[in-house]
Design an enzyme around this catalytic site. Structure first.
Site, PDB file in Angstrom:
ATOM      1  N   ASP A 135      75.145  51.920  26.750  1.00 47.44           N
ATOM      2  CA  ASP A 135      74.107  52.491  25.900  1.00 47.44           C
ATOM      3  C   ASP A 135      74.652  52.631  24.482  1.00 47.44           C
ATOM      4  O   ASP A 135      75.726  53.185  24.277  1.00 47.44           O
ATOM      5  CB  ASP A 135      73.674  53.858  26.445  1.00 47.44           C
ATOM      6  CG  ASP A 135      72.331  54.294  25.860  1.00 47.44           C
ATOM      7  OD1 ASP A 135      71.571  53.425  25.388  1.00 47.44           O
ATOM      8  OD2 ASP A 135      72.047  55.501  25.888  1.00 47.44           O
ATOM      9  N   TYR A 137      73.852  53.510  20.218  1.00 44.55           N
ATOM     10  CA  TYR A 137      73.464  54.708  19.456  1.00 44.55           C
ATOM     11  C   TYR A 137      73.094  54.184  18.073  1.00 44.55           C
ATOM     12  O   TYR A 137      73.732  54.485  17.091  1.00 44.55           O
ATOM     13  CB  TYR A 137      74.696  55.622  19.422  1.00 44.55           C
ATOM     14  CG  TYR A 137      74.542  57.018  18.893  1.00 44.55           C
ATOM     15  CD1 TYR A 137      73.563  57.877  19.384  1.00 44.55           C
ATOM     16  CD2 TYR A 137      75.408  57.505  17.915  1.00 44.55           C
ATOM     17  CE1 TYR A 137      73.458  59.177  18.919  1.00 44.55           C
ATOM     18  CE2 TYR A 137      75.310  58.798  17.448  1.00 44.55           C
ATOM     19  CZ  TYR A 137      74.339  59.635  17.961  1.00 44.55           C
ATOM     20  OH  TYR A 137      74.248  60.929  17.500  1.00 44.55           O
ATOM     21  N   HIS A 142      68.096  58.555  14.179  1.00 39.28           N
ATOM     22  CA  HIS A 142      68.465  59.358  15.358  1.00 39.28           C
ATOM     23  C   HIS A 142      69.888  59.902  15.219  1.00 39.28           C
ATOM     24  O   HIS A 142      70.132  61.095  15.466  1.00 39.28           O
ATOM     25  CB  HIS A 142      68.347  58.516  16.632  1.00 39.28           C
ATOM     26  CG  HIS A 142      68.840  59.211  17.862  1.00 39.28           C
ATOM     27  ND1 HIS A 142      68.181  60.288  18.417  1.00 39.28           N
ATOM     28  CD2 HIS A 142      69.940  59.017  18.637  1.00 39.28           C
ATOM     29  CE1 HIS A 142      68.853  60.714  19.485  1.00 39.28           C
ATOM     30  NE2 HIS A 142      69.923  59.966  19.633  1.00 39.28           N
ATOM     31  N   ARG A 151      76.227  68.977  15.102  1.00 39.20           N
ATOM     32  CA  ARG A 151      77.465  69.217  14.359  1.00 39.20           C
ATOM     33  C   ARG A 151      77.207  69.844  13.006  1.00 39.20           C
ATOM     34  O   ARG A 151      77.259  71.054  12.849  1.00 39.20           O
ATOM     35  CB  ARG A 151      78.244  67.898  14.198  1.00 39.20           C
ATOM     36  CG  ARG A 151      78.964  67.423  15.436  1.00 39.20           C
ATOM     37  CD  ARG A 151      79.919  66.276  15.091  1.00 39.20           C
ATOM     38  NE  ARG A 151      79.318  65.309  14.184  1.00 39.20           N
ATOM     39  CZ  ARG A 151      78.585  64.278  14.576  1.00 39.20           C
ATOM     40  NH1 ARG A 151      78.386  64.058  15.843  1.00 39.20           N
ATOM     41  NH2 ARG A 151      78.048  63.461  13.696  1.00 39.20           N
ATOM     42  N   GLU A 209      64.622  60.054  26.144  1.00 39.08           N
ATOM     43  CA  GLU A 209      65.038  59.281  24.975  1.00 39.08           C
ATOM     44  C   GLU A 209      64.253  57.991  24.974  1.00 39.08           C
ATOM     45  O   GLU A 209      64.285  57.224  25.956  1.00 39.08           O
ATOM     46  CB  GLU A 209      66.554  59.003  25.007  1.00 39.08           C
ATOM     47  CG  GLU A 209      67.368  60.246  24.685  1.00 39.08           C
ATOM     48  CD  GLU A 209      68.850  59.980  24.444  1.00 39.08           C
ATOM     49  OE1 GLU A 209      69.372  58.957  24.929  1.00 39.08           O
ATOM     50  OE2 GLU A 209      69.482  60.803  23.757  1.00 39.08           O
ATOM     51  N   GLN A 250      74.743  68.185  27.978  1.00 41.75           N
ATOM     52  CA  GLN A 250      75.346  67.229  27.043  1.00 41.75           C
ATOM     53  C   GLN A 250      76.149  67.925  25.940  1.00 41.75           C
ATOM     54  O   GLN A 250      77.289  67.547  25.661  1.00 41.75           O
ATOM     55  CB  GLN A 250      74.231  66.372  26.412  1.00 41.75           C
ATOM     56  CG  GLN A 250      74.723  65.346  25.408  1.00 41.75           C
ATOM     57  CD  GLN A 250      73.544  64.655  24.682  1.00 41.75           C
ATOM     58  OE1 GLN A 250      72.382  64.882  25.000  1.00 41.75           O
ATOM     59  NE2 GLN A 250      73.868  63.815  23.714  1.00 41.75           N
ATOM     60  N   TYR A 254      80.263  67.005  25.933  1.00 41.12           N
ATOM     61  CA  TYR A 254      80.447  65.686  25.323  1.00 41.12           C
ATOM     62  C   TYR A 254      81.719  65.530  24.500  1.00 41.12           C
ATOM     63  O   TYR A 254      82.128  64.408  24.201  1.00 41.12           O
ATOM     64  CB  TYR A 254      79.219  65.281  24.502  1.00 41.12           C
ATOM     65  CG  TYR A 254      79.201  65.780  23.075  1.00 41.12           C
ATOM     66  CD1 TYR A 254      78.909  67.112  22.792  1.00 41.12           C
ATOM     67  CD2 TYR A 254      79.461  64.932  22.016  1.00 41.12           C
ATOM     68  CE1 TYR A 254      78.885  67.568  21.501  1.00 41.12           C
ATOM     69  CE2 TYR A 254      79.441  65.378  20.709  1.00 41.12           C
ATOM     70  CZ  TYR A 254      79.153  66.695  20.457  1.00 41.12           C
ATOM     71  OH  TYR A 254      79.144  67.145  19.177  1.00 41.12           O
ATOM     72  N   LYS A 263      73.642  62.696  31.054  1.00 34.21           N
ATOM     73  CA  LYS A 263      72.936  61.429  30.864  1.00 34.21           C
ATOM     74  C   LYS A 263      72.760  60.636  32.149  1.00 34.21           C
ATOM     75  O   LYS A 263      71.834  59.833  32.251  1.00 34.21           O
ATOM     76  CB  LYS A 263      73.734  60.539  29.900  1.00 34.21           C
ATOM     77  CG  LYS A 263      73.884  61.107  28.517  1.00 34.21           C
ATOM     78  CD  LYS A 263      72.633  60.856  27.722  1.00 34.21           C
ATOM     79  CE  LYS A 263      72.819  61.271  26.281  1.00 34.21           C
ATOM     80  NZ  LYS A 263      71.634  60.953  25.492  1.00 34.21           N
ATOM     81  N   THR A 359      68.528  55.832  21.323  1.00 38.60           N
ATOM     82  CA  THR A 359      67.232  56.429  20.994  1.00 38.60           C
ATOM     83  C   THR A 359      66.707  55.861  19.691  1.00 38.60           C
ATOM     84  O   THR A 359      67.440  55.775  18.704  1.00 38.60           O
ATOM     85  CB  THR A 359      67.383  57.960  20.868  1.00 38.60           C
ATOM     86  OG1 THR A 359      67.952  58.431  22.073  1.00 38.60           O
ATOM     87  CG2 THR A 359      66.040  58.620  20.630  1.00 38.60           C
TER      88      THR A 359
HETATM   89 CA    CA Z   1      70.689  57.119  25.081  1.00 42.02          CA
END
Ligand code: CA
Length: 426
Positions: A135, A137, A142, A151, A209, A250, A254, A263, A359
């Site tokens: 997957d 990113y 997003h 963050r 997502e 998550q 993470y 996920k 996403t």
């Molecule tokens: Ca994803």
């Protein structure tokens, strides 16, 4: 080889509604269970499912080199492994046989009964056995939104993000087809203020997502790479993907290795794989990139695709509310860049591997591809048509993703990617 299947002038002798996602120019591939309890590979025209196992047995692929049992299988993996030339020959032939100018099957009732089913008479299954699931990113909006929420808004986008398509290895064992319910996951989440023991229980922040995923054919051997200009030759087609995410699990787990149990409890895909060939008329300019990428990520020509995407939530016993309108073309990194990057270190990619886009969020608030972003972590709940509000996804809500491309000539769509959330196991 010419993709004659895409000819916008074609009409089928099967009745196709003008708003159908599946005109004769689409010819996607899927796997279904027939009313006679036979699993077969098939395609779809309008609201008809076409049994390609029977089609092949009755001689309609004569002249195309295919093994006898190519379509009598419960996954598309072998067909995908045969490569782009075979996919094109097969799509072109199906288009010819169902073209209004061709009568052999149209006028053969016995054959029609063996080959053609009403779509409601078949049960769609997972189209492919996914060996590896990656997957990415790859939507700048997003990544910026999530970076701000998780963050620091000042440094939302980390410096590597603009230089490479960031990704992680997901889990293929929990990839499920549209229609299979999703159980709310249970897990750890951040301890309450002043405590050290984490919370534990059903996720309180279950999210969808909005993604698309591409399915590859065997691309490279261990230690070799795919040059970016060849990357699209190894992409069979695309599906809609809902990469379900538990935000509370998550955000606690993470750091530092990335997504894990937040996920991998379920990823829902749409049942028909729409080929990259069918989407060729919808290529658009690639997004402008902030930095000129390194040479192995540079490519000539259009590699982005104009695919309209929509997400709806349907609570139990209420009508659906559309909450997202977005587009696949918003992706900052293209599929070609993702595949070239994935193999640049010599990592082999196999037939039936699946790569999620990440996403897809567009520039406007109604084009954000997750509840996390739409409600800004629950701060601005969404009001649905039935008057109820959502910060995240409730039990018994059904999330529906749709996607289609459209120009003046033709509409090529994906149908629906549907998943209903069930309460967590006690
Ligand atoms: Ca994803």
């Amino acid at each position: 080889m010419l993709i004659t299947a895409n000819d916008p002038k074609r009409k089928s002798w099967l009745n196709v509604d003008k708003n159908s996602d599946f005109p004769i120019q689409n010819i996607p591939f899927g796997v279904f269970l027939t009313r006679d309890d036979i699993i077969t590979i098939g395609t779809r025209i309008g609201d008809y499912a076409i049994d390609l196992g029977a089609f092949h047995q009755l001689g309609y692929f004569d002249g195309i080199p295919l093994t006898d049992d190519m379509f009598l299988q419960d996954t598309l993996n072998d067909f995908i492994a045969d490569g782009r030339k075979t996919w094109r020959l097969v799509r072109n032939r199906i288009a010819d046989v169902f073209d209004s100018t061709y009568s052999a099957l149209r006028d053969n009732e016995e054959h029609r009964e063996k080959i053609i089913f009403k779509i409601e008479e078949v049960e769609m299954l997972l189209p492919v056995s996914v060996g590896d699931y990656t997957d990415f990113y790859a939507s700048k909006e997003h990544a910026t939104n999530v970076g701000s929420l998780f963050r620091d808004p000042e440094n939302a986008l980390l410096p590597n993000w603009l230089q490479l398509p960031v990704g992680y290895h997901g889990r293929s064992s929990s990839i499920i087809q549209s229609g299979i319910p999703v159980r709310r996951p249970v897990g750890q989440s951040r301890p309450n203020e002043g405590e050290t023991t984490p919370n534990f229980g059903p996720s309180k922040l279950l999210d969808f997502e909005l993604e698309m995923a591409f399915i590859t054919t065997a691309s490279n051997n261990l230690g070799e790479r795919i040059p970016i200009e060849e990357a699209e030759d190894y992409i069979f087609g695309l599906v809609l993907l809902n990469d379900w995410s538990a935000r509370d699990i998550q955000s606690w787990e993470y750091v530092p290795l990335g997504p894990f149990l937040g996920k991998n409890f379920a990823s829902t895909i749409s049942p028909w794989i729409v080929t990259l060939d069918a989407l060729a008329p919808f290529k658009v300019d690639n997004p402008e990139q902030v930095h000129t990428p390194l040479p192995y990520l540079q490519v000539e020509g259009k590699k982005s695709y104009d695919i309209n995407l929509q997400v709806g939530i349907k609570p139990e016993n209420a009508t659906e509310t559309i909450i997202v309108n977005s587009n696949f073309k918003y992706m900052y990194w293209t599929m070609a860049q993702q595949l070239a990057h994935h193999t640049v270190n010599g990592c082999p990619v196999n037939a039936g591997d699946m790569m999620g886009s990440g996403t897809i969020s567009g520039p406007t608030k109604d084009s954000f591809g997750s509840m996390l972003e739409l409600t800004w972590k629950g701060q601005h709940p969404i009001t649905l048509n039935d008057g109820t509000q959502r910060k995240f996804i409730n039990d018994n809500d059904t999330v529906i993703i749709r996607g289609y491309s459209k120009n003046n000539d033709v509409r090529i769509g994906f149908g629906e990617c549907v998943g209903k959330v069930l309460p967590a196991n006690k």
